[in-house]
Design an enzyme around this catalytic site. Structure first.
Site, PDB file in Angstrom:
ATOM      1  N   GLY A 619       0.834  -1.201   0.000  1.00  0.00           N
ATOM      2  CA  GLY A 619       0.000   0.000   0.000  1.00  0.00           C
ATOM      3  C   GLY A 619       0.861   1.239   0.000  1.00  0.00           C
ATOM      4  N   GLU A 622       0.835   8.305   3.825  1.00  0.00           N
ATOM      5  CA  GLU A 622       0.990   9.740   3.601  1.00  0.00           C
ATOM      6  C   GLU A 622       2.430  10.107   3.283  1.00  0.00           C
ATOM      7  OE1 GLU A 622      -0.207  12.039   6.917  1.00  0.00           O
ATOM      8  OE2 GLU A 622       0.331  13.972   6.014  1.00  0.00           O
ATOM      9  N   GLY A 624       4.996   7.725   2.363  1.00  0.00           N
ATOM     10  CA  GLY A 624       5.701   6.814   1.470  1.00  0.00           C
ATOM     11  C   GLY A 624       4.971   5.488   1.369  1.00  0.00           C
ATOM     12  N   GLU A 625       5.695   4.455   0.952  1.00  0.00           N
ATOM     13  CA  GLU A 625       5.080   3.154   0.745  1.00  0.00           C
ATOM     14  C   GLU A 625       4.957   2.384   2.061  1.00  0.00           C
ATOM     15  OE1 GLU A 625       7.832   1.546  -2.055  1.00  0.00           O
ATOM     16  OE2 GLU A 625       6.647   2.161  -3.785  1.00  0.00           O
ATOM     17  N   LYS A 644       6.647   0.845   7.310  1.00  0.00           N
ATOM     18  CA  LYS A 644       6.331   2.136   6.701  1.00  0.00           C
ATOM     19  C   LYS A 644       7.637   2.815   6.309  1.00  0.00           C
ATOM     20  CE  LYS A 644       2.015   3.126   9.169  1.00  0.00           C
ATOM     21  NZ  LYS A 644       1.310   4.130   9.998  1.00  0.00           N
ATOM     22  N   ASP A 737      -9.113  10.972  15.241  1.00  0.00           N
ATOM     23  CA  ASP A 737      -9.430  10.443  13.908  1.00  0.00           C
ATOM     24  C   ASP A 737      -9.872   8.992  14.015  1.00  0.00           C
ATOM     25  OD1 ASP A 737      -7.698  10.143  10.708  1.00  0.00           O
ATOM     26  OD2 ASP A 737      -9.793  10.505  11.192  1.00  0.00           O
TER      27      ASP A 737
END
Length: 926
Positions: A619, A622, A624-625, A644, A737
Site C-alpha cells: 500500500g 501519507e 511513502g510506501e 512504513k 481520527d
C-alpha cells in the site's frame, strides 16, 4: 495565506452585467407575408401596417364585434426552443374601446387570450391540434393598458408574458379573439440568459435561465489562463432575470503573473520583474545581483558569482561569499595557543557569517602539512564559530603548526571554490610532560614496594627520569627516589604499614604533574609469593560461590516467568506491566521535545538494518510506501511485520512528523492498540516497523465479508476497539481520527487502534481538558463531534462520538456514514439533532448505545470504561442482541422522533426519502 489576502478574496464581487436576451422569433423581421394559420377564415386578417417607429411591418387584425359568439384563432409557425426551459413573449397591439363603437351587442370584448402548444416537430395542420384550450395551454388573458377610439387612433400597448418549463423540440403560439376590435402589431419570442463573465479570475460560460422565474441555475467556472484555484467549487448562479449572483470559490494569479488593470486576466511579468508566489500581489523588480530576461518569471536567477542559500526566499537579494578574516593575532604559551581575528572587510552581504578554524601539523622535513590529531582541543569549537576568538590546547612541544581561519556564510557551499582564509604559522615552546596516568603495585614485601607505571600521554620531549614521592600514611614527612625507567623498588619501609605513593616525569622543561595518590601496604610476611598463593584458594572459592548464586537466580526467574505465562496472555501482560511500571502511565507529547530525535530515542527502539527484510509493497501511506516484510532479531523468533517507509526527498518537517507517530506508538502497550516493533532512523529510507495485521483496515475488511459474521462476533470487535480506546483515554490521550479505516484487524479478528497522525496530548491539569487544533487542521466531518467541528475542541468525549460512528460502520458492514450527503448537509443535519438510523438487523441495545455516544452535550456521553462494561454484559447475555430495531438503513432519525412523513422503506428507496425530507427541513444555503 495572509489575512489581507483572505479579506481581498472575500471582497470580490461579480461585475455588473445587464441581462442578455436572445430572440427565437420576431414578426417585425418578416419581409413577406407571415401566412400564419387562422380559424375560421373570416376571423383574423393579415394586413400591412407600421410599428411605433413607423417602420413597415406585417400585422394581424380582427374586428367582428357586431356578430355575437366570436371564437377566432391565430396560430404562429413552429418555433424551435433551442434547448431553453422558459421563454418570454413580447406583444405589441392596439384595442378599440367598445364604448366608441355604436350599435354593438353586449358581447364586445377588449381582451384576447394567449396560448402555446408544444410539439416535437412542425406537425400542426389547419385542423390539428383542435382549436380549443385543451390541447393548447393558456398563458394569460391579455388586456390593454389603453384602448383607443376613432379620434384617438395609434395607442399601442406592449405586454410581456413568460411560460415554462418547456420540454419538447419547439412550440406554437396561438391567439384567441372572443369579440374584440384589435390589431396584433408584432410578436417577439425570446429567452433570457446570463452572458459570459469573469468573476474572481474565473470564467463562467453563457448560461440560459431556469424553468421558473425564481430558478437559480448553477454555472461551473474555470480559472482564467495562468490562474489557479484558491477555494472550490467554482460556481456562479444565473437568476431568472438573466443576472449573475452569489459567486462561490475563487482563483488567483499563479507565480510569475499579476492581475490586469481591469482585474479579469492574469498577465505575465515583464522582463526584469518577477512574482514568486501566487496571489493578488503584483510583479516587482528583480532583487539586487539578480536578473531575468524572460516573461512570466517567478524567480530572478542570481548573476555570476552571487547565490541564494537554500533557506533564502525567492524574493531575497543574491549574495556572495565573504572575504578572508583580517588581522589574525596568535599568542603561544608552551603547548597552548590563543587566536583572535577581525571581521572580513566584505561579509558578502549576509548576516549569517561564521568562522571555521583548521589546525594543521607541519613536519620539519618540509613535507605538506597534515590535519591535527583529534586530541588537539579547540575551544569553544572548531566549526561554526560566532565569536572571533579560540583557545587551542594539547599541542605538541617544539612543533610547527599552521592554522587557517575561514570565514563562511550561508552561500559558501554554493561556490565551487573553497572558502577563503587567513593563515598563521606558529611553533610551540618546550613544555613539561603531562601527568603519569597511574601507578601499579607489582610486589610488596615486609620492607619494599615494587612499582610500575605508564609514561605520560604527552611527554613533550625526552623524559630524563621519574621522581617517586612516598610517605607513610598519617606522617607529614615524605621521601623521594628517582628512576631512569618506568618502574622502581622503594626500600627501607616498615612492615605492615600503609604508604601513599605519587610519580612524576622530568624533561629539559622541568617536572610534570604528579600522578594521583595511590595507597599501598607492605606485607607482614617475609615471602610475598607464598602470601599470594595462600590467598588464591579463598579467591577462587568466593568466585565459584558467586557464580552459583547467579545461576540460581536466573533459573528462578525463568520458572516464575513460565508460571505467569501459563495463564492468559492478557493476564500475563497486565501483571508484567504492573511489575515494570505500577500506577497510571501518562502519555507524553513527543512534539514538546526541543529535539524530536530525543523523543524517538526515548520511546522507540532502534533496529539494525540487517534485521529487516522487505518482501513486497502492500500500500501507500501519507509519507511513502507501506510494505510487508520480516524482522529477525537476536534471541527472538522471526516475525512478519509491516514496514512504513519515508519517501526520498523528504523535508526535515516530514521526517519529524513521520517519526513523531512512532514516538506516540512507542508509548502504548495494549492488546487492542497497534504495537511498535522499532524504527530505523540511520538507514535510507527511514523506516517504522509495526506488527503485521493480516486482514488490513476494518472498513474494507467488513465490505469484503458483508453478512458473514454473527452479531456476537461484531460486538466482540467493537469491544476490542472500546478497550483500546479506554486504555488511550486513561493515558490522557485523544485520538481525533477514530474511524473504521484506522482500525486494523489481524487473522484472529482482533481489532487494534492505529493511525495516530491527528492525535494530541490532553492537558489534564484542568477538569475540562481539551486540545485546540490549528485553524488549518483537517477534520473528518462525518466522524467528528459537533463541538470539535465548531470550536476545534477535542476531548475523550469527542472520541466517544467517533466511536459511535465506528459502531454504525461495523454493524452496517462498512457502509459510508451519511451515504452520499455532502459534508455541509451532514453538519447541518447533526446540528438539527438528526442522527444515523440503526443499520439493517441492528440490535436495539447497540443503536441505543450509539445514540448515547451522539448526545449533543458531551458531558452526557458515556465514558469508554462504561462502553466496555456494557459490551461485556451484551456478550455474556447474547439473547439481548436478538431484539432488533424496525428502521432500516438509509433514513435519518431526529432525536426524539422520526422525520416528518417517514415510512418504512427499503434501503434502495430510502435515500430518496432522505433527500426529500432534508429539502423540506434544512435551510437552503447558497
Amino acid at each position: 495565506m495572509t489575512m489581507d489576502y483572505l479579506l481581498w478574496v472575500c471582497s470580490l464581487v461579480v461585475p455588473v452585467v445587464l441581462a442578455v436576451e436572445e430572440t427565437l422569433m420576431d414578426s417585425r423581421w418578416a419581409t413577406t407575408e407571415l401566412a400564419w394559420t387562422t380559424f375560421p377564415e373570416s376571423g383574423w386578417e393579415e394586413v400591412s401596417g407600421y410599428d411605433d417607429s413607423m417602420s413597415p411591418i406585417r400585422t394581424y387584425q380582427v374586428c367582428n364585434v357586431r356578430q355575437p359568439s366570436q371564437n377566432n384563432w391565430l396560430r404562429t409557425d413552429f418555433i424551435p426552443r433551442k434547448g431553453v426551459l422558459r421563454v418570454y413573449v413580447e406583444l405589441k397591439f392596439s384595442v378599440r374601446d367598445c364604448a366608441s363603437i355604436p350599435n354593438i351587442p353586449g358581447s364586445c370584448k377588449e381582451t384576447f387570450n394567449l396560448f402555446y402548444y408544444e410539439s416535437e416537430g412542425d406537425a400542426a395542420t389547419d385542423s390539428s391540434p383542435l382549436w380549443r384550450e385543451n390541447p393548447y395551454v393558456k398563458v394569460d388573458t391579455i388586456a390593454p393598458d389603453e384602448s383607443f377610439s376613432l379620434l384617438e387612433a395609434g395607442r399601442i400597448n406592449t405586454k410581456v408574458r413568460s411560460f415554462g418549463p418547456l420540454s419538447r423540440a419547439g412550440f406554437y403560439l396561438a391567439f384567441q379573439d372572443l369579440g374584440a376590435c384589435m390589431s396584433l402589431i408584432s410578436v417577439r419570442v425570446f429567452f433570457k440568459k446570463c452572458s459570459t463573465t469573469i468573476a474572481n479570475f474565473a470564467v463562467f460560460p453563457e448560461t440560459a435561465t431556469g424553468a421558473e422565474a425564481t430558478s437559480l441555475v448553477i454555472a461551473p467556472g474555470a480559472c482564467v489562463n495562468n490562474a489557479m484555484e484558491v477555494s472550490v467549487p467554482l460556481k456562479l448562479y444565473c437568476n431568472g432575470d438573466g443576472e449573475w449572483m452569489v459567486p462561490v470559490g475563487s482563483c488567483t494569479c499563479v507565480a510569475g503573473y499579476e492581475p490586469s488593470s481591469d482585474g479579469t486576466q492574469c498577465q505575465a511579468c515583464i522582463p526584469g520583474t518577477f512574482k514568486s508566489k501566487f496571489g493578488e500581489g503584483f510583479c516587482t523588480p528583480c532583487p539586487s545581483n539578480s536578473r531575468t530576461s524572460a516573461r512570466g518569471a517567478n524567480i530572478c536567477p542570481c548573476q555570476s558569482g552571487f547565490y541564494r542559500a537554500d533557506s533564502d526566499p525567492p524574493d531575497s537579494a543574491c549574495t556572495t561569499i565573504p572575504k578572508a578574516p583580517r588581522n589574525v593575532i596568535s599568542s603561544v604559551n608552551e603547548t597552548s595557543l590563543s587566536l583572535e581575528w577581525e571581521e572580513p572587510e566584505d561579509t558578502g552581504g549576509r548576516s549569517d557569517l561564521v568562522y571555521n578554524v583548521v589546525c594543521k601539523k607541519c613536519l620539519r622535513d618540509r613535507s605538506p602539512c597534515t590535519r591535527c590529531d583529534d586530541n588537539v582541543d579547540i575551544a569553544p569549537r572548531r566549526l561554526g564559530l560566532r565569536q572571533r576568538k579560540v583557545v587551542v590546547r594539547n599541542l605538541q612541544a617544539h612543533t610547527r603548526y599552521s592554522f587557517e581561519v575561514q570565514a563562511v556564510n550561508g552561500v559558501s557551499g554554493k561556490n565551487p571554490i573553497p572558502p577563503v582564509y587567513s593563515t598563521v604559522n606558529i611553533t610551540t615552546n618546550q613544555a613539561a610532560p603531562s601527568a603519569v596516568p597511574t601507578v601499579h603495585l607489582m610486589r610488596s614485601t615486609s620492607d619494599t614496594l615494587s612499582l610500575s607505571w605508564l609514561p605520560p600521554e604527552k611527554p613533550n620531549g625526552v623524559i630524563l627520569d621519574y621522581e617517586i614521592k612516598y610517605h607513610e600514611r598519617g606522617q607529614a614527612m615524605s621521601h623521594t627516589v628517582t628512576s631512569q625507567h618506568s618502574s622502581a623498588k622503594v626500600e627501607g619501609l616498615r612492615a605492615g604499614s600503609p604508604y601513599v605513593v605519587q610519580v612524576r616525569a622530568r624533561t629539559v622543561a622541568g617536572y610534570g604533574r604528579y600522578s594521583n595518590p595511590m595507597d599501598f601496604s607492605t606485607s607482614l610476611h617475609s615471602d610475598p609469593q607464598k602470601s599470594v598463593q595462600d590467598q588464591l584458594p579463598l579467591i577462587v572459592g568466593s568466585a565459584s560461590a558467586g557464580l552459583v548464586v547467579i545461576v540460581a537466580l536466573v533459573v528462578i526467574a525463568v520458572v516464575c516467568l513460565k508460571k505467569q505465562r501459563s495463564g492468559s496472555e492478557l493476564e500475563y501482560t497486565e501483571k508484567l506491566q504492573q511489575y515494570i511500571s505500577p500506577g497510571v502511565k501518562v502519555y507524553i507529547d513527543p512534539f514538546t521535545y526541543e529535539d524530536p530525535n530525543d523523543a524517538i530515542h526515548e520511546f522507540a527502539k532502534e533496529i539494525d538494518i540487517s534485521c529487516v527484510k522487505i518482501e513486497e509493497v502492500i500500500g501507500a501511506g501519507e509519507f511513502g510506501e507501506v510494505c510487508r516484510g520480516r524482522l529477525k532479531q537476536a534471541g527472538r523468533r522471526e516475525m512478519v511485520v509491516a514496514i512504513k517507509t519515508l519517501k526520498a526527498g523528504y523535508t526535515e518537517r516530514q521526517r519529524r512528523d513521520f517519526l513523531g507517530e512512532a514516538s506516540i506508538m512507542g508509548q502504548f502497550d495494549h492488546p487492542n492498540v497497534i504495537r511498535l516493533e522499532g524504527v530505523l532512523t540511520r538507514s535510507c529510507p527511514v523506516l517504522i516497523i509495526t506488527e503485521f495485521m493480516e486482514n488490513g483496515a476494518l472498513d474494507s475488511f467488513l465490505r469484503l465479508n458483508d453478512g458473514r459474521f454473527t452479531m456476537t462476533q461484531l460486538v466482540g470487535m467493537l469491544r476490542g476497539i472500546a478497550a483500546g480506546m479506554k486504555y488511550l483515554s486513561d493515558m490522557n490521550y485523544v485520538h481525533r481520527d477514530l474511524a473504521a479505516r484506522n482500525i486494523l484487524v489481524n487473522s484472529n479478528l482482533v481489532c487494534k487502534v492505529s493511525d495516530f497522525g491527528l492525535s494530541r496530548f490532553l492537558d489534564d491539569t484542568s477538569a475540562d481538558a481539551t486540545y485546540t487544533s490549528s485553524l488549518g487542521g483537517k477534520i473528518p466531518i462525518r466522524w467528528t463531534a459537533p463541538e470539535a467541528i465548531a470550536f476545534r475542541k477535542f476531548t475523550s468525549a469527542s472520541d466517544v462520538w467517533s466511536y459511535g460512528i465506528v459502531m454504525w460502520e461495523v454493524v452496517s458492514y462498512g457502509e459510508r456514514p451519511y451515504w452520499d450527503m455532502s459534508n455541509q448537509d451532514v453538519m447541518t443535519a447533526v446540528e438539527q439533532d438528526y442522527r444515523l438510523p440503526p443499520p439493517m438487523d441492528c440490535p436495539m441495545v447497540l443503536h441505543q448505545l450509539m445514540l448515547e455516544c451522539w448526545m449533543k452535550e458531551r458531558n452526557l456521553r458515556p465514558k469508554f470504561s462504561r462502553i466496555v462494561s456494557t459490551l461485556d454484559k451484551l456478550l455474556r447475555n447474547a439473547a439481548s442482541l436478538k431484539v432488533v430495531t424496525s428502521t432500516y438503513s438509509g433514513d435519518l432519525l431526529r432525536l426524539g422522533g422520526t422525520l416528518p412523513g417517514h415510512n418504512r422503506k427499503s434501503p434502495d428507496s430510502s435515500q430518496e426519502i432522505v433527500r426529500q425530507q432534508m429539502s423540506q427541513t434544512l435551510p437552503i444555503r447558497v
